[in-house]
Design a protein around this motif. Structure first.
Motif, mmCIF file in Angstrom:
data_model
loop_
_atom_site.group_PDB
_atom_site.id
_atom_site.type_symbol
_atom_site.label_atom_id
_atom_site.label_comp_id
_atom_site.label_asym_id
_atom_site.label_seq_id
_atom_site.Cartn_x
_atom_site.Cartn_y
_atom_site.Cartn_z
ATOM 1 N N VAL A 1 -0.652 -3.631 -13.152
ATOM 2 C CA VAL A 1 0.037 -3.334 -11.887
ATOM 3 C C VAL A 1 0.050 -1.831 -11.623
ATOM 4 O O VAL A 1 -0.279 -1.373 -10.518
ATOM 5 N N ILE A 2 0.421 -1.053 -12.640
ATOM 6 C CA ILE A 2 0.463 0.410 -12.485
ATOM 7 C C ILE A 2 -0.930 0.950 -12.171
ATOM 8 O O ILE A 2 -1.086 1.838 -11.317
ATOM 9 N N SER A 3 -1.949 0.402 -12.839
ATOM 10 C CA SER A 3 -3.324 0.839 -12.572
ATOM 11 C C SER A 3 -3.720 0.551 -11.135
ATOM 12 O O SER A 3 -4.368 1.382 -10.479
ATOM 13 N N GLY A 4 -3.347 -0.623 -10.626
ATOM 14 C CA GLY A 4 -3.660 -0.969 -9.245
ATOM 15 C C GLY A 4 -3.016 -0.021 -8.254
ATOM 16 O O GLY A 4 -3.633 0.366 -7.253
ATOM 17 N N VAL B 1 -5.146 -8.985 -11.431
ATOM 18 C CA VAL B 1 -3.858 -8.355 -11.100
ATOM 19 C C VAL B 1 -4.082 -6.950 -10.565
ATOM 20 O O VAL B 1 -3.491 -6.553 -9.544
ATOM 21 N N MET B 2 -4.931 -6.173 -11.236
ATOM 22 C CA MET B 2 -5.193 -4.793 -10.825
ATOM 23 C C MET B 2 -5.758 -4.731 -9.407
ATOM 24 O O MET B 2 -5.298 -3.930 -8.574
ATOM 25 N N CYS B 3 -6.734 -5.572 -9.109
ATOM 26 C CA CYS B 3 -7.358 -5.560 -7.779
ATOM 27 C C CYS B 3 -6.403 -6.061 -6.705
ATOM 28 O O CYS B 3 -6.420 -5.572 -5.567
ATOM 29 N N ALA B 4 -5.554 -7.030 -7.072
ATOM 30 C CA ALA B 4 -4.574 -7.530 -6.102
ATOM 31 C C ALA B 4 -3.573 -6.438 -5.737
ATOM 32 O O ALA B 4 -3.237 -6.249 -4.555
ATOM 33 N N VAL B 5 -3.100 -5.717 -6.747
ATOM 34 C CA VAL B 5 -2.141 -4.637 -6.488
ATOM 35 C C VAL B 5 -2.815 -3.495 -5.738
ATOM 36 O O VAL B 5 -2.208 -2.868 -4.854
ATOM 37 N N PHE B 6 -4.062 -3.202 -6.088
ATOM 38 C CA PHE B 6 -4.833 -2.195 -5.353
ATOM 39 C C PHE B 6 -4.895 -2.558 -3.867
ATOM 40 O O PHE B 6 -4.652 -1.709 -2.992
ATOM 41 N N THR C 1 -1.577 -2.056 -2.218
ATOM 42 C CA THR C 1 -1.244 -0.639 -2.053
ATOM 43 C C THR C 1 -1.895 -0.054 -0.807
ATOM 44 O O THR C 1 -1.275 0.752 -0.091
ATOM 45 N N ILE C 2 -3.128 -0.440 -0.537
ATOM 46 C CA ILE C 2 -3.816 0.110 0.642
ATOM 47 C C ILE C 2 -3.533 -0.701 1.911
ATOM 48 O O ILE C 2 -3.863 -0.253 3.010
ATOM 49 N N SER C 3 -2.924 -1.883 1.762
ATOM 50 C CA SER C 3 -2.766 -2.784 2.914
ATOM 51 C C SER C 3 -1.879 -2.235 4.035
ATOM 52 O O SER C 3 -2.186 -2.485 5.217
ATOM 53 N N PRO C 4 -0.788 -1.505 3.742
ATOM 54 C CA PRO C 4 -0.010 -0.962 4.873
ATOM 55 C C PRO C 4 -0.843 -0.050 5.776
ATOM 56 O O PRO C 4 -0.714 -0.094 7.003
ATOM 57 N N TRP C 5 -1.690 0.784 5.149
ATOM 58 C CA TRP C 5 -2.553 1.665 5.928
ATOM 59 C C TRP C 5 -3.604 0.863 6.691
ATOM 60 O O TRP C 5 -3.853 1.128 7.876
#
Length: 452
Positions: free
Chosen positions: A182-185, A224-229, A232-236
């Motif tokens: 999660v932190i990595s994403g 998990v990492m790609c989902a969180v990534f 993270t970018i989805s609001p933008w």
């Protein structure tokens, strides 16, 4: 010789004091550099002007725009303009405040590099790496890349990436847990929102996870990492869709960047003069397009050029990689002339020795991470341009390998005077190349034109 060994034998005892001294020295050099920035460089231009303009509009309540009357923009990814806007809200439109804060971040990066070098290799490598970076001119002054005196997104990206690398080697590659994924994403998303050049790095990192862990565990961590990534970018990305009614994950400059480095006049580095590609009438038509339409048009044009001249592509790809790692670079304080970057060249030579030393006994996952970063940059410039600016965030990690290279030469011979002589010869060769840079560059252009 005994004094050198004594310094490192007592390093653990005085670690905090020495780290503080390194931080203070690095900060002092950077503050001195930004306070003595030449007048003609004090106002932002080019990319820096874009970041500054957006940040001013954000801080003044005019939204994320280049021109409030023209509406919102997506030309630049948001994290660095938001960083600048937060400073402007606190201190006003004050470039000195930005440069001082960026100087502090640059000094902190030296400490981070110490811990990375120490974790991957040992105390000596960490110490020497931090010392070198503290005095490494391209990270201090404006001569080659800008440093903390310039409003470039690399100033924010560098410290974020340093923290990310430190996080990865401190636990993520020791025991893969979903919290770490999660932190990595989150880190990967923030890095991509700072410099979209790194948007595809999760794919490369996924390969390293498969190399390190059992397939089932690695795939779960990657998911998990790609989902969180993506989150993270989805609001933008969602904001951009509301603004443009089109999918814009990062920025609307991708098409222009692609065309910039893939056209009949491209030679590996940045090109920039689209008036040579299009007629005056075509340029007028392009100017009437909105930024999403321009982005799509540039992208399609670049693909057409690539398809029409595909036989030239292997040579162009090689040029881009050579430009990325080139020792000759544009000097901002020397009439934009190409000169020999002696600082980087010395690090590159010792770095090659260190890389050979690191991989010879077998490639461990932490060493592979640093080499993966170099490989990723080389791959991405094949798509875009081979600008040395893409290499800039990676040089602290090349410094770590260079430190290993120096200690490798130092420990190679029982006669330490011989070790010093070899180190001195490498330094002297670089000084000679620096003095003879103009005729050397001329010879390269005349005799290696088939490559360059």
């Amino acid at each position: 010789m005994m004094m050198v060994n004594s310094v490192f034998s007592n390093w653990t005892r005085y670690r905090k004091r020495l780290l503080l001294l390194i931080f203070v020295a690095a900060l002092s050099l950077r503050i001195a550099a930004v306070l003595n920035l030449p007048r003609y460089l004090q106002k932002p231009g080019a990319d820096a002007l874009d970041y500054d303009t957006i940040a001013v509009n954000l801080a003044s309540g005019n939204g994320y725009s280049m021109d409030p009357e023209k509406g919102p923009t997506s030309l630049r990814t948001p994290l660095y303009p938001l960083f600048l806007a937060s400073i402007y809200r606190a201190f006003g439109h004050n470039y000195v405040a930005v440069r001082v804060i960026q100087s502090i971040m640059g000094a902190l990066l030296c400490v981070i590099i110490y811990y990375i070098g120490r974790k991957i290799f040992d105390e000596r490598i960490g110490l020497l790496s931090a010392l070198i970076l503290a005095f490494y001119q391209p990270y201090i002054s404006y001569a080659f890349y800008g440093g903390p005196g310039f409003l470039y997104s690399e100033n924010l990206f560098n410290i974020l990436y340093g923290l990310f690398v430190l996080f990865l080697i401190s636990g993520f590659f020791v025991n893969l847990k979903m919290k770490g994924a999660v932190i990595s994403g989150v880190f990967l998303g923030l890095l991509a929102l700072t410099r979209p050049f790194n948007a595809f790095f999760p794919l490369f990192l996924s390969g390293l996870l498969i190399y390190r862990y059992p397939l089932k565990l690695a795939l779960r961590g990657i998911l998990v990492m790609c989902a969180v990534f993506t989150l993270t970018i989805s609001p933008w990305a969602f904001r951009n869709y509301l603004v443009h009614r089109a999918l814009v994950p990062f920025s609307t400059m991708g098409g222009g960047a692609l065309l910039n480095s893939n056209n009949p006049y491209a030679k590996g580095s940045s090109f920039g003069d689209f008036s040579r590609i299009f007629t005056n009438e075509e340029m007028k038509q392009i100017s009437r397009m909105n930024e999403v339409e321009q982005d799509k048009f540039y992208k399609n044009t670049a693909i057409k050029f690539i398809a029409a001249d595909y036989k030239r592509m292997p040579k162009l790809l090689l040029k881009k990689v050579l430009c990325l790692w080139d020792v000759f670079q544009t000097h901002y304080n020397n009439g934009m002339q190409r000169i020999y970057n002696i600082w980087y060249s010395i690090i590159l030579m010792f770095g090659i020795v260190g890389i050979i030393k690191a991989v010879r006994p077998g490639l461990n996952v932490n060493t592979a991470l640093l080499l993966l970063s170099f490989l990723y940059a080389s791959f991405m410039v094949m798509i875009f341009s081979g600008d040395t600016r893409h290499r800039y965030p990676l040089e602290p990690y090349l410094i770590i390998f260079a430190s290993l290279g120096i200690f490798t030469i130092w420990g190679k011979f029982k006669n330490k005077y011989l070790s010093l002589a070899i180190i001195g010869v490498i330094m002297a060769l670089n000084l000679l190349f620096y003095v003879m840079a103009v005729p050397i560059l001329s010879w390269v252009r005349n005799n290696l034109a088939f490559i360059l």
